[in-house]
Motif scaffolding. Structure first.
Motif, PDB file in Angstrom:
ATOM      1  N   ILE A   2       4.388   8.557  14.453  1.00 18.06           N
ATOM      2  CA  ILE A   2       4.283   9.738  12.431  1.00 18.06           C
ATOM      3  C   ILE A   2       5.102   9.282  11.319  1.00 18.06           C
ATOM      4  CG2 ILE A   2       5.419  12.093  11.749  1.00 18.06           C
ATOM      5  CD1 ILE A   2       2.988  12.553  14.438  1.00 18.06           C
ATOM      6  N   GLN A   3       4.408   9.400  10.032  1.00 19.12           N
ATOM      7  CA  GLN A   3       4.905   8.923   9.179  1.00 19.12           C
ATOM      8  C   GLN A   3       6.644   9.208   9.057  1.00 19.12           C
ATOM      9  OE1 GLN A   3       2.486   9.293   5.574  1.00 19.12           O
ATOM     10  NE2 GLN A   3       3.652   7.394   4.496  1.00 19.12           N
ATOM     11  N   SER A   4       7.521   8.658   8.909  1.00 18.31           N
ATOM     12  CA  SER A   4       8.768   8.346   8.711  1.00 18.31           C
ATOM     13  C   SER A   4       8.864   9.154   7.129  1.00 18.31           C
ATOM     14  CB  SER A   4       9.514   7.497   9.151  1.00 18.31           C
ATOM     15  OG  SER A   4      11.098   7.899   9.058  1.00 18.31           O
TER      16      SER A   4
ATOM     17  N   ASN B 127       7.414   6.740  16.580  1.00 20.37           N
ATOM     18  CA  ASN B 127       6.395   6.872  17.476  1.00 20.37           C
ATOM     19  C   ASN B 127       7.024   8.469  18.242  1.00 20.37           C
ATOM     20  OD1 ASN B 127       4.417   7.128  19.376  1.00 20.37           O
ATOM     21  ND2 ASN B 127       5.871   5.736  21.028  1.00 20.37           N
ATOM     22  N   LYS B 128       6.353   9.678  18.348  1.00 20.55           N
ATOM     23  CA  LYS B 128       6.793  10.753  18.466  1.00 20.55           C
ATOM     24  C   LYS B 128       5.672  11.191  19.390  1.00 20.55           C
ATOM     25  CE  LYS B 128       8.562  14.928  16.985  1.00 20.55           C
ATOM     26  NZ  LYS B 128       8.143  15.897  15.719  1.00 20.55           N
ATOM     27  N   PRO B 129       5.736  10.902  20.582  1.00 23.73           N
ATOM     28  CA  PRO B 129       4.915  10.730  22.075  1.00 23.73           C
ATOM     29  C   PRO B 129       4.498  12.453  22.649  1.00 23.73           C
ATOM     30  CG  PRO B 129       6.164   9.397  22.663  1.00 23.73           C
ATOM     31  CD  PRO B 129       6.779  10.071  21.344  1.00 23.73           C
ATOM     32  N   ILE B 130       3.378  12.720  22.695  1.00 24.48           N
ATOM     33  CA  ILE B 130       2.548  14.524  23.013  1.00 24.48           C
ATOM     34  C   ILE B 130       3.471  13.872  23.819  1.00 24.48           C
ATOM     35  CG2 ILE B 130       1.110  16.292  23.114  1.00 24.48           C
ATOM     36  CD1 ILE B 130       1.468  15.314  19.831  1.00 24.48           C
ATOM     37  N   LYS B 131       4.681  15.446  24.242  1.00 19.13           N
ATOM     38  CA  LYS B 131       4.733  15.993  25.586  1.00 19.13           C
ATOM     39  C   LYS B 131       4.881  17.002  26.094  1.00 19.13           C
ATOM     40  CE  LYS B 131       9.607  14.561  23.722  1.00 19.13           C
ATOM     41  NZ  LYS B 131      11.154  14.623  23.066  1.00 19.13           N
ATOM     42  N   TYR B 132       4.295  18.439  25.216  1.00 18.02           N
ATOM     43  CA  TYR B 132       4.064  19.200  25.926  1.00 18.02           C
ATOM     44  C   TYR B 132       2.329  20.266  26.487  1.00 18.02           C
ATOM     45  CZ  TYR B 132       8.758  20.526  23.767  1.00 18.02           C
ATOM     46  OH  TYR B 132      10.169  19.955  24.051  1.00 18.02           O
ATOM     47  N   LEU B 133       1.422  19.134  26.236  1.00 19.29           N
ATOM     48  CA  LEU B 133       0.423  19.162  26.318  1.00 19.29           C
ATOM     49  C   LEU B 133       0.125  19.098  28.368  1.00 19.29           C
ATOM     50  CD1 LEU B 133      -2.474  19.252  26.655  1.00 19.29           C
ATOM     51  CD2 LEU B 133      -2.469  17.062  25.433  1.00 19.29           C
ATOM     52  N   LEU B 134      -0.516  20.139  28.691  1.00 19.42           N
ATOM     53  CA  LEU B 134      -0.518  19.975  30.418  1.00 19.42           C
ATOM     54  C   LEU B 134      -1.403  19.576  30.649  1.00 19.42           C
ATOM     55  CD1 LEU B 134       1.163  23.265  31.642  1.00 19.42           C
ATOM     56  CD2 LEU B 134       2.597  20.969  31.008  1.00 19.42           C
ATOM     57  N   GLU B 135      -1.817  18.457  32.030  1.00 11.95           N
ATOM     58  CA  GLU B 135      -3.136  17.901  31.944  1.00 11.95           C
ATOM     59  C   GLU B 135      -3.643  16.985  31.294  1.00 11.95           C
ATOM     60  OE1 GLU B 135      -5.312  17.067  34.774  1.00 11.95           O
ATOM     61  OE2 GLU B 135      -4.580  17.769  36.549  1.00 11.95           O
ATOM     62  N   ASP B 136      -5.155  16.707  31.935  1.00 12.53           N
ATOM     63  CA  ASP B 136      -6.029  16.260  31.093  1.00 12.53           C
ATOM     64  C   ASP B 136      -7.190  17.496  30.654  1.00 12.53           C
ATOM     65  OD1 ASP B 136      -6.229  13.667  31.363  1.00 12.53           O
ATOM     66  OD2 ASP B 136      -6.977  13.878  33.221  1.00 12.53           O
ATOM     67  N   ILE B 137      -7.561  17.214  28.765  1.00 10.43           N
ATOM     68  CA  ILE B 137      -8.124  18.291  28.506  1.00 10.43           C
ATOM     69  C   ILE B 137      -8.932  18.554  30.214  1.00 10.43           C
ATOM     70  CG2 ILE B 137     -10.110  18.759  26.536  1.00 10.43           C
ATOM     71  CD1 ILE B 137      -8.507  17.209  24.596  1.00 10.43           C
ATOM     72  N   MET B 138      -9.884  20.377  29.423  1.00 10.68           N
ATOM     73  CA  MET B 138     -10.875  20.749  30.692  1.00 10.68           C
ATOM     74  C   MET B 138     -11.825  21.147  29.453  1.00 10.68           C
ATOM     75  SD  MET B 138      -8.405  21.784  33.051  1.00 10.68           S
ATOM     76  CE  MET B 138      -6.939  22.724  32.162  1.00 10.68           C
ATOM     77  N   GLU B 139     -13.040  20.737  30.424  1.00 12.75           N
ATOM     78  CA  GLU B 139     -13.676  21.628  29.749  1.00 12.75           C
ATOM     79  C   GLU B 139     -14.851  22.575  30.359  1.00 12.75           C
ATOM     80  OE1 GLU B 139     -17.418  18.140  30.026  1.00 12.75           O
ATOM     81  OE2 GLU B 139     -17.232  18.495  31.672  1.00 12.75           O
ATOM     82  N   LYS B 140     -16.160  23.667  29.696  1.00  6.98           N
ATOM     83  CA  LYS B 140     -16.230  24.605  30.473  1.00  6.98           C
ATOM     84  C   LYS B 140     -17.687  25.023  29.257  1.00  6.98           C
ATOM     85  CE  LYS B 140     -15.685  29.370  31.569  1.00  6.98           C
ATOM     86  NZ  LYS B 140     -14.237  30.606  31.310  1.00  6.98           N
ATOM     87  N   ASP B 141     -18.534  25.046  29.972  1.00  7.95           N
ATOM     88  CA  ASP B 141     -19.535  25.614  28.967  1.00  7.95           C
ATOM     89  C   ASP B 141     -19.293  26.817  27.799  1.00  7.95           C
ATOM     90  OD1 ASP B 141     -22.594  25.933  28.094  1.00  7.95           O
ATOM     91  OD2 ASP B 141     -22.970  25.452  30.046  1.00  7.95           O
ATOM     92  N   SER B 142     -19.534  26.122  26.966  1.00  7.54           N
ATOM     93  CA  SER B 142     -19.763  27.525  26.185  1.00  7.54           C
ATOM     94  C   SER B 142     -20.501  28.909  26.086  1.00  7.54           C
ATOM     95  CB  SER B 142     -19.896  27.125  24.423  1.00  7.54           C
ATOM     96  OG  SER B 142     -21.530  26.814  24.756  1.00  7.54           O
ATOM     97  N   LYS B 143     -21.590  28.643  26.604  1.00  2.00           N
ATOM     98  CA  LYS B 143     -22.028  30.084  27.417  1.00  2.00           C
ATOM     99  C   LYS B 143     -21.644  31.022  28.218  1.00  2.00           C
ATOM    100  CE  LYS B 143     -26.746  27.670  27.339  1.00  2.00           C
ATOM    101  NZ  LYS B 143     -27.487  27.199  27.613  1.00  2.00           N
ATOM    102  N   GLU B 144     -20.299  30.135  28.567  1.00  2.00           N
ATOM    103  CA  GLU B 144     -19.806  31.152  30.274  1.00  2.00           C
ATOM    104  C   GLU B 144     -18.454  30.911  28.856  1.00  2.00           C
ATOM    105  OE1 GLU B 144     -19.224  28.885  33.434  1.00  2.00           O
ATOM    106  OE2 GLU B 144     -21.893  29.659  33.385  1.00  2.00           O
ATOM    107  N   SER B 145     -17.714  31.755  28.037  1.00  2.00           N
ATOM    108  CA  SER B 145     -16.281  31.589  27.380  1.00  2.00           C
ATOM    109  C   SER B 145     -16.777  31.920  25.774  1.00  2.00           C
ATOM    110  CB  SER B 145     -16.053  30.041  27.327  1.00  2.00           C
ATOM    111  OG  SER B 145     -14.814  30.129  26.459  1.00  2.00           O
ATOM    112  N   TYR B 146     -16.306  33.389  25.734  1.00  2.00           N
ATOM    113  CA  TYR B 146     -16.091  33.749  24.739  1.00  2.00           C
ATOM    114  C   TYR B 146     -15.440  32.985  23.120  1.00  2.00           C
ATOM    115  CZ  TYR B 146     -18.632  37.829  26.837  1.00  2.00           C
ATOM    116  OH  TYR B 146     -19.885  38.887  27.260  1.00  2.00           O
ATOM    117  N   PHE B 147     -14.077  32.784  24.190  1.00  2.00           N
ATOM    118  CA  PHE B 147     -12.932  32.347  24.030  1.00  2.00           C
ATOM    119  C   PHE B 147     -13.742  30.430  22.964  1.00  2.00           C
ATOM    120  CE2 PHE B 147     -10.485  34.486  26.565  1.00  2.00           C
ATOM    121  CZ  PHE B 147     -10.155  35.461  25.582  1.00  2.00           C
TER     122      PHE B 147
END
Length: 261
Positions: free
Chosen positions: A166-168, A175-195
């Motif tokens: 991150i630019q100071s 270096n400001k590592p991401i701390k609050y992202l849980l798990e790997d990114i997951m995938e879902k077919d858009s046809k089955e997700s309104y969101f």
């Protein structure tokens, strides 16, 4: 610590080639876990309303570009232009009434100066950074995305957990590592997700807004047969009035995050 669920979808080609698209937009829609059910009920009931009023099947995916350009399966419904505009307006209002926070990252590929610039990886990094900033350590989050780009997205998310420069304000980078992202990114077919379909809707209208307001280009011909620039602007204005846009994500209007600088 509370948890938020984040859905992502994109508009545009994530390659540097500008022939198919000169922008890439990655949209994230996040919500507290305690709001998920009420948000789901809202959009499910809305889709039932569309079925009752226009015959639009509840299980039919809302793919915004195809809807606007009158491609199947939407052409088979034989809606009039006025009916299609009514559906778009009602969809916009339904989204605006949800308990969500939206971040839009725009990569303008015409401004890229280096051949090794990674469009998708940068768009995802900028989006996650702003979700993390919004958290301020009060909540963590998981990310669910449409199928198709899961491998590079997971790789990017793993990488910025360890190294996220991150630019100071004092010069250089920290270096400001991401701390609050849980798990790997997951995938879902858009046809089955309104969101995910909602992400697609917002992302495509942000694409149209950037195209007409920032790049001063005309709407695509088939889109322009149904809506005009004023309609595109009204969609973004309605989102803003509903306070679903994370305007803190950027100093630009509607909080649009635009790179490269």
């Amino acid at each position: 610590m509370n948890t938020r669920i984040v859905y992502c979808d994109e508009t545009g080609d994530d390659g540097q080639n500008t022939s198919s698209s000169n922008t890439f937009i990655l949209t994230s829609v996040s919500m507290p876990t305690e709001s998920w059910q009420s948000n789901y009920d809202l959009i499910k009931n809305f889709r039932k309303q569309l079925k009752s009023e226009y015959g639009f099947h509840v299980s039919e995916e809302m793919h915004t570009k195809q809807f606007l350009t009158d491609k199947n399966p939407y052409r088979s419904y034989k809606w009039t232009p006025d009916q299609k505009i009514e559906i778009l307006k009602k969809y916009t209002l339904a989204i605006s009434s949800m308990d969500i926070s939206v971040i839009n990252v725009i990569i303008d590929k015409t401004k890229i100066k280096t051949p090794d610039y990674s469009v998708l990886e940068n768009a995802l990094t900028y989006n996650i950074q702003r979700i993390e900033n919004d958290s301020k350590g009060d909540w963590n989050f998981i990310i669910i995305t449409d199928k198709g780009r899961i491998s590079p997205m997971r790789k990017t998310a793993r990488a910025i957990r360890a190294y996220n420069p991150i630019q100071s304000q004092f010069g250089g980078y920290i270096n400001k590592p991401i701390k609050y992202l849980l798990e790997d990114i997951m995938e879902k077919d858009s046809k089955e997700s309104y969101f995910i379909q909602i992400c697609d809707f917002i992302s495509f209208f942000v694409h149209l807004y950037y195209k007409t307001r920032y790049r001063h280009e005309n709407l695509p011909n088939r889109v322009g047969k149904l809506i005009d620039n004023e309609f595109v602007g009204s969609v973004l204005a309605t989102f803003n009035e509903g306070q679903i846009l994370n305007t803190k994500a950027s100093s630009t209007k509607y909080g649009l995050v635009i790179y490269p600088k």
